[in-house]
Design an enzyme around this catalytic site. Structure first.
Site, PDB file in Angstrom:
ATOM      1  N   SER A 210       1.073  -1.403  -0.350  1.00 23.69           N
ATOM      2  CA  SER A 210      -0.180   0.202   0.134  1.00 23.69           C
ATOM      3  C   SER A 210       0.448   1.074   0.338  1.00 23.69           C
ATOM      4  O   SER A 210       1.681   1.446  -0.838  1.00 23.69           O
ATOM      5  CB  SER A 210      -0.967   0.062   1.030  1.00 23.69           C
ATOM      6  OG  SER A 210      -2.246   0.680   0.763  1.00 23.69           O
ATOM      7  N   ASP A 338      -9.644  -3.501  -5.598  1.00 18.99           N
ATOM      8  CA  ASP A 338      -9.452  -3.073  -4.355  1.00 18.99           C
ATOM      9  C   ASP A 338     -10.381  -1.180  -3.928  1.00 18.99           C
ATOM     10  O   ASP A 338      -9.913  -0.894  -5.114  1.00 18.99           O
ATOM     11  CB  ASP A 338      -7.703  -2.705  -4.182  1.00 18.99           C
ATOM     12  CG  ASP A 338      -7.095  -2.491  -3.544  1.00 18.99           C
ATOM     13  OD1 ASP A 338      -7.534  -1.676  -2.975  1.00 18.99           O
ATOM     14  OD2 ASP A 338      -5.735  -2.679  -3.115  1.00 18.99           O
ATOM     15  N   HIS A 367      -7.969  -5.144   0.004  1.00 15.26           N
ATOM     16  CA  HIS A 367      -7.728  -4.241  -0.583  1.00 15.26           C
ATOM     17  C   HIS A 367      -5.852  -5.217   0.727  1.00 15.26           C
ATOM     18  O   HIS A 367      -7.208  -4.891   1.858  1.00 15.26           O
ATOM     19  CB  HIS A 367      -7.157  -2.716   0.137  1.00 15.26           C
ATOM     20  CG  HIS A 367      -5.826  -2.354   0.332  1.00 15.26           C
ATOM     21  ND1 HIS A 367      -5.268  -1.739  -0.209  1.00 15.26           N
ATOM     22  CD2 HIS A 367      -5.491  -1.839   1.403  1.00 15.26           C
ATOM     23  CE1 HIS A 367      -4.308  -1.100  -0.245  1.00 15.26           C
ATOM     24  NE2 HIS A 367      -4.256  -0.715   1.277  1.00 15.26           N
TER      25      HIS A 367
END
Length: 425
Positions: A210, A338, A367
């Protein structure tokens, strides 16, 4: 331990939006796409049509993966909705027990970084064992489940692992009125140099999730030909922060936004005395009461790192612009559904044109969920064995090349080609 990160959020399991319809063929549009037929190697299927796989490094890297010829089968119910999967992974994925040894590293601006090493590795691993640096997501650290699982997998394959906890994350100390940001790569640069100095005979690799992936890819682009890493992996990278910010403020995503803002406020509250007498454009009350990541970034982050506005910060901190400059092997794995790292933000063309890069997109995953594969639903995510296939391949190649070079073989002349360390812009 439950914590809110870009890969670990804790909103309630209610009001989930439905997923979009069937995937379509990509024709330079923003629509989600998957190939109707998998790439073939003779009569053998090289990757399953449920996956999207592309990149300038496709021919070089695709044969190394052992599991991509199998369908991506999301775990029933949990994997059918991107929000359910994201939250399930955050709350219910197991957290392996690992003994860690903490090292605090002083930065050039008198800040502090916490590095967590696996205890006992110096006794069990040789000085030439490859080193893997892990970069968690926003507000994340070495306690997060997705970090622990990959740590266990890498350690089981003979790698020395260290988790890079950014300032204020993972209970790391904050000693200056500055945290970290999507644009700031100096701390990572210092960590890589520190690890390389400690293990000069080892190959170094890095994996980021991320926001950690965004920082990692920016670093790779900045270092370009001079990058000391031998390979890297980017997971659930938001890539284009302007697009990510737009989507982050829509629909159910607001729940993630509020959860992350709460986590940022908590970190800020623990160190608020450092900001008491600070002047300039800082809006400390706004940061202290921020209800969204954008509000926190406007009040504190963008000012700390010299940006004119929060939009200026996002526009100039995106790693999508860095892909073309990456000159080491880079694997990017994204989930098409996502909610935090939008599919439309993936820099496909640059990945396609860079011979060092490979992109894998799964049809589901949420995610940092990827609740699929043999260890689902509570074990390691689907991505872990794919990541290890890639890193082990790179390490084998480098070991073979340098073993040949040390014995006087002409293989050393082919080092650039053999390592897929290609020319880039």
């Amino acid at each position: 331990m439950t914590r809110a990160t870009w890969g670990s959020v804790t909103p309630p399991l209610t009001n989930f939006g439905s997923r979009s319809g069937p995937y379509t063929r990509h024709v330079r549009t923003s629509k989600i796409h998957f190939s109707t037929a998998a790439m073939l190697d003779g009569d053998r299927r090289r990757y399953h049509p449920s996956l999207e796989v592309l990149g300038g490094g496709l021919d070089s890297y695709l044969p190394v993966f052992k599991t991509l010829n199998r369908p991506y089968d999301a775990f029933p119910v949990v994997g059918w909705n991107r929000h359910v999967e994201t939250i399930f992974a955050s709350l219910f994925r197991s957290v392996p027990d690992v003994r860690l040894r903490r090292e605090c590293l002083r930065t050039k601006d008198d800040g502090a970084i916490a590095l967590d090493w696996v205890a006992g590795d110096d006794r069990q691993l040789g000085a030439e064992s490859p080193v893997l640096i892990l970069l968690p997501g926003l507000t994340g650290g070495s306690e997060d489940s997705y970090v622990r699982h990959l740590l266990i997998g890498a350690r089981g394959n003979g790698m020395r692992v260290v988790v890079f906890n950014s300032r204020g994350c993972g209970h790391s100390p904050v000693t200056t009125p500055q945290f970290y940001s999507a644009s700031f790569t100096e701390d990572l640069r210092q960590v890589v140099a520190h690890v390389a100095n400690r293990y000069p005979n080892a190959n170094l690799y890095a994996v980021g999730w991320s926001l950690g992936a965004n920082i990692l890819v920016r670093y790779l682009g900045q270092e370009s030909h001079a990058c000391p890493l031998s390979g890297a992996v980017s997971l659930c990278n938001p890539f284009n922060l302007v697009i990510a910010d737009e989507d982050f403020r829509k629909g159910f995503n607001i729940v993630y936004d509020r959860a992350l803002a709460k986590a940022l406020r908590r970190i800020f509250k623990n160190h608020k005395l450092l900001f008491e007498d600070i002047g300039g454009e800082f809006n400390i009350p706004q940061a202290a009461k921020a209800k969204s990541v954008r509000e926190f970034d406007e009040g504190l982050t963008r000012v700390s790192f010299g940006f004119k506005s929060v939009d200026d910060y996002y526009s100039n901190s995106s790693s999508s612009d860095s892909i073309k400059h990456v000159c080491i092997p880079l694997l990017c794995i994204q989930a098409a559904d996502d909610p935090i790292a939008p599919y439309r933000g993936i820099p496909r063309e640059d990945i396609q044109e860079n011979p060092n890069c490979l992109l894998i997109v799964t049809p589901k995953g949420g995610h940092l969920g990827w609740v699929a594969g043999p260890e689902s639903p509570r074990g390691a995510p689907w991505t872990d064995p794919v990541v290890m296939d890639f890193l082990q391949h790179l390490e084998r190649e480098r070991s073979q090349v340098f073993a040949s070079s040390s014995s006087g073989s002409k293989t050393v002349e082919l080092c650039t080609e053999g390592l897929h360390h290609m020319k880039c812009g």
